[in-house]
Design a protein around this motif. Structure first.
Motif, PDB file in Angstrom:
ATOM      1  N   GLY A 128       0.586  -1.362   0.039  1.00 24.95           N
ATOM      2  CA  GLY A 128      -0.251  -0.409  -0.332  1.00 24.95           C
ATOM      3  C   GLY A 128       1.157   1.496   0.296  1.00 24.95           C
ATOM      4  N   ILE A 129       0.635   2.667  -0.713  1.00 20.77           N
ATOM      5  CA  ILE A 129       0.918   3.437  -1.149  1.00 20.77           C
ATOM      6  C   ILE A 129      -0.423   4.417  -1.175  1.00 20.77           C
ATOM      7  CG2 ILE A 129       2.653   4.947  -2.058  1.00 20.77           C
ATOM      8  CD1 ILE A 129       4.276   3.425  -2.653  1.00 20.77           C
ATOM      9  N   ALA A 130      -1.025   5.394   0.165  1.00 20.07           N
ATOM     10  CA  ALA A 130      -1.858   6.278   0.071  1.00 20.07           C
ATOM     11  C   ALA A 130      -1.717   7.123  -1.445  1.00 20.07           C
ATOM     12  CB  ALA A 130      -2.087   7.194   0.759  1.00 20.07           C
ATOM     13  N   GLU A 131      -2.611   7.115  -2.572  1.00 23.50           N
ATOM     14  CA  GLU A 131      -2.368   7.380  -3.482  1.00 23.50           C
ATOM     15  C   GLU A 131      -2.889   9.512  -2.843  1.00 23.50           C
ATOM     16  OE1 GLU A 131      -2.938   7.492  -6.855  1.00 23.50           O
ATOM     17  OE2 GLU A 131      -2.526   5.693  -6.424  1.00 23.50           O
ATOM     18  N   ARG A 132      -2.306  10.430  -3.439  1.00 27.91           N
ATOM     19  CA  ARG A 132      -2.538  11.441  -3.383  1.00 27.91           C
ATOM     20  C   ARG A 132      -2.599  12.100  -4.860  1.00 27.91           C
ATOM     21  NH1 ARG A 132      -3.018  10.556   1.150  1.00 27.91           N
ATOM     22  NH2 ARG A 132      -1.527  10.405   2.859  1.00 27.91           N
ATOM     23  N   THR A 133      -3.676  13.470  -4.451  1.00 28.70           N
ATOM     24  CA  THR A 133      -4.091  13.861  -6.099  1.00 28.70           C
ATOM     25  C   THR A 133      -3.269  14.704  -6.404  1.00 28.70           C
ATOM     26  OG1 THR A 133      -5.276  16.009  -4.406  1.00 28.70           O
ATOM     27  CG2 THR A 133      -5.988  14.104  -5.276  1.00 28.70           C
ATOM     28  N   HIS A 134      -2.948  15.310  -7.089  1.00 32.43           N
ATOM     29  CA  HIS A 134      -2.213  16.554  -8.221  1.00 32.43           C
ATOM     30  C   HIS A 134      -1.867  18.005  -7.339  1.00 32.43           C
ATOM     31  CE1 HIS A 134      -0.154  17.852 -11.726  1.00 32.43           C
ATOM     32  NE2 HIS A 134      -0.807  19.527 -11.312  1.00 32.43           N
ATOM     33  N   GLU A 135      -3.329  18.085  -7.273  1.00 35.20           N
ATOM     34  CA  GLU A 135      -3.289  19.676  -6.011  1.00 35.20           C
ATOM     35  C   GLU A 135      -3.046  19.883  -5.161  1.00 35.20           C
ATOM     36  OE1 GLU A 135      -3.969  23.698  -5.471  1.00 35.20           O
ATOM     37  OE2 GLU A 135      -3.700  22.486  -7.672  1.00 35.20           O
ATOM     38  N   TYR A 136      -3.198  18.028  -4.383  1.00 38.55           N
ATOM     39  CA  TYR A 136      -2.141  17.861  -2.469  1.00 38.55           C
ATOM     40  C   TYR A 136      -0.772  18.070  -3.266  1.00 38.55           C
ATOM     41  CZ  TYR A 136      -1.337  15.579   1.916  1.00 38.55           C
ATOM     42  OH  TYR A 136      -1.011  15.998   3.133  1.00 38.55           O
ATOM     43  N   VAL A 137      -0.391  17.481  -4.177  1.00 33.98           N
ATOM     44  CA  VAL A 137       0.846  17.249  -3.835  1.00 33.98           C
ATOM     45  C   VAL A 137       1.587  18.597  -4.256  1.00 33.98           C
ATOM     46  CG1 VAL A 137       3.156  16.356  -5.663  1.00 33.98           C
ATOM     47  CG2 VAL A 137       1.506  14.938  -4.620  1.00 33.98           C
ATOM     48  N   ALA A 138       0.825  19.843  -5.813  1.00 32.66           N
ATOM     49  CA  ALA A 138       1.062  20.658  -5.953  1.00 32.66           C
ATOM     50  C   ALA A 138       1.863  21.373  -4.694  1.00 32.66           C
ATOM     51  CB  ALA A 138       0.672  21.166  -7.063  1.00 32.66           C
ATOM     52  N   THR A 139       0.262  21.745  -3.761  1.00 29.56           N
ATOM     53  CA  THR A 139      -0.030  23.132  -2.334  1.00 29.56           C
ATOM     54  C   THR A 139       1.522  22.767  -1.429  1.00 29.56           C
ATOM     55  OG1 THR A 139      -2.066  22.703  -2.824  1.00 29.56           O
ATOM     56  CG2 THR A 139      -1.426  23.363  -0.444  1.00 29.56           C
ATOM     57  N   LYS A 140       1.549  20.844  -1.725  1.00 32.28           N
ATOM     58  CA  LYS A 140       2.913  20.727  -0.809  1.00 32.28           C
ATOM     59  C   LYS A 140       4.246  21.497  -1.205  1.00 32.28           C
ATOM     60  CE  LYS A 140       0.641  18.976   2.076  1.00 32.28           C
ATOM     61  NZ  LYS A 140       0.004  19.712   3.018  1.00 32.28           N
ATOM     62  N   MET A 141       4.081  21.149  -3.118  1.00 32.31           N
ATOM     63  CA  MET A 141       5.423  22.076  -3.445  1.00 32.31           C
ATOM     64  C   MET A 141       5.608  23.733  -2.639  1.00 32.31           C
ATOM     65  SD  MET A 141       6.166  20.316  -6.497  1.00 32.31           S
ATOM     66  CE  MET A 141       6.758  18.437  -7.100  1.00 32.31           C
ATOM     67  N   ARG A 142       4.016  24.529  -2.671  1.00 32.13           N
ATOM     68  CA  ARG A 142       3.697  26.001  -3.150  1.00 32.13           C
ATOM     69  C   ARG A 142       4.392  26.083  -1.685  1.00 32.13           C
ATOM     70  NH1 ARG A 142      -0.195  24.986  -6.445  1.00 32.13           N
ATOM     71  NH2 ARG A 142      -1.877  24.391  -4.777  1.00 32.13           N
ATOM     72  N   GLU A 143       3.609  25.520  -0.280  1.00 29.83           N
ATOM     73  CA  GLU A 143       3.659  25.808   0.642  1.00 29.83           C
ATOM     74  C   GLU A 143       5.236  25.261   1.574  1.00 29.83           C
ATOM     75  OE1 GLU A 143      -0.535  24.393   2.297  1.00 29.83           O
ATOM     76  OE2 GLU A 143       0.933  23.227   2.597  1.00 29.83           O
ATOM     77  N   GLY A 144       6.087  24.728   0.864  1.00 28.51           N
ATOM     78  CA  GLY A 144       7.263  24.652   1.078  1.00 28.51           C
ATOM     79  C   GLY A 144       7.580  23.114   2.190  1.00 28.51           C
TER      80      GLY A 144
END
Length: 185
Positions: A36-52
């Protein structure tokens, strides 16, 4: 390939172009591992990047690896999640560099928070141990419902629910800064 040719850095909005490659690499790794690896959305990952709140590894403009952090339980806990190294860059010690960078980022942003990781991978368990994490029961982790909702994207979620969030296939590991007051961030 020399690991020194790969830059490991805090991701920002300029790295959003890599999100689909990151998500594809995570999905492929889950299929190969059969875990198992929890699926993440495009927006979730992009937000993590934008938030540092993400670490990315690049070899020039080529994606090499990624992970992200998130605080939970009113910033009392921080999870390091989604560690992935592209197959082309495995065997170079890159996962350890990325994991160490995410751990340092978590400790820098939330120095008093307990840092935790859920993993079914032996390599991640070894890296966590080297950083000072110890195995714990799931009830020692955050009770933040938003965190546990993130497990819904994992193929093992049914096990977690059936066991009332007491355990799953993953091993829970925790770094408690109060037990490491001599450590420098």
């Amino acid at each position: 390939m020399d690991s020194k040719q790969i830059d490991v850095m805090v991701a920002d909005a300029s790295h959003e172009v890599y999100v689909d490659k990151i998500l594809d690499t995570i999905r492929e790794a889950a299929k190969v591992r059969g875990t198992g690896i929890a699926e993440r959305t495009h927006e979730y990952v992009a937000t993590k990047m934008r938030e540092g709140k993400a670490i990315i590894a690049l070899c020039g403009d080529d994606f090499a690896g990624f992970t992200y952090i998130e605080s939970w339980g009113n910033k009392q806990y921080v999870a390091t999640s989604g560690l992935i190294v592209h197959p082309k860059y495995r065997g170079l010690g890159l996962a350890k560099r990325i994991k160490t960078a995410s751990f340092r980022l978590a400790r820098l942003r939330w120095p008093n928070a307990k840092v935790f990781s859920l993993t079914s991978g032996a390599a991640v368990m070894k890296m966590n141990t080297e950083l000072g994490y110890v195995p714990v029961t799931f009830n020692e982790l955050t009770d933040d419902e938003s965190f546990w909702k993130g497990c819904e994207g994992c193929i093992n979620h049914d096990i977690l629910v059936a066991k009332n969030r007491k355990f799953c296939i993953c091993t829970a590991m925790l770094y408690d800064p109060k037990l490491h007051e001599e450590d420098k961030i």
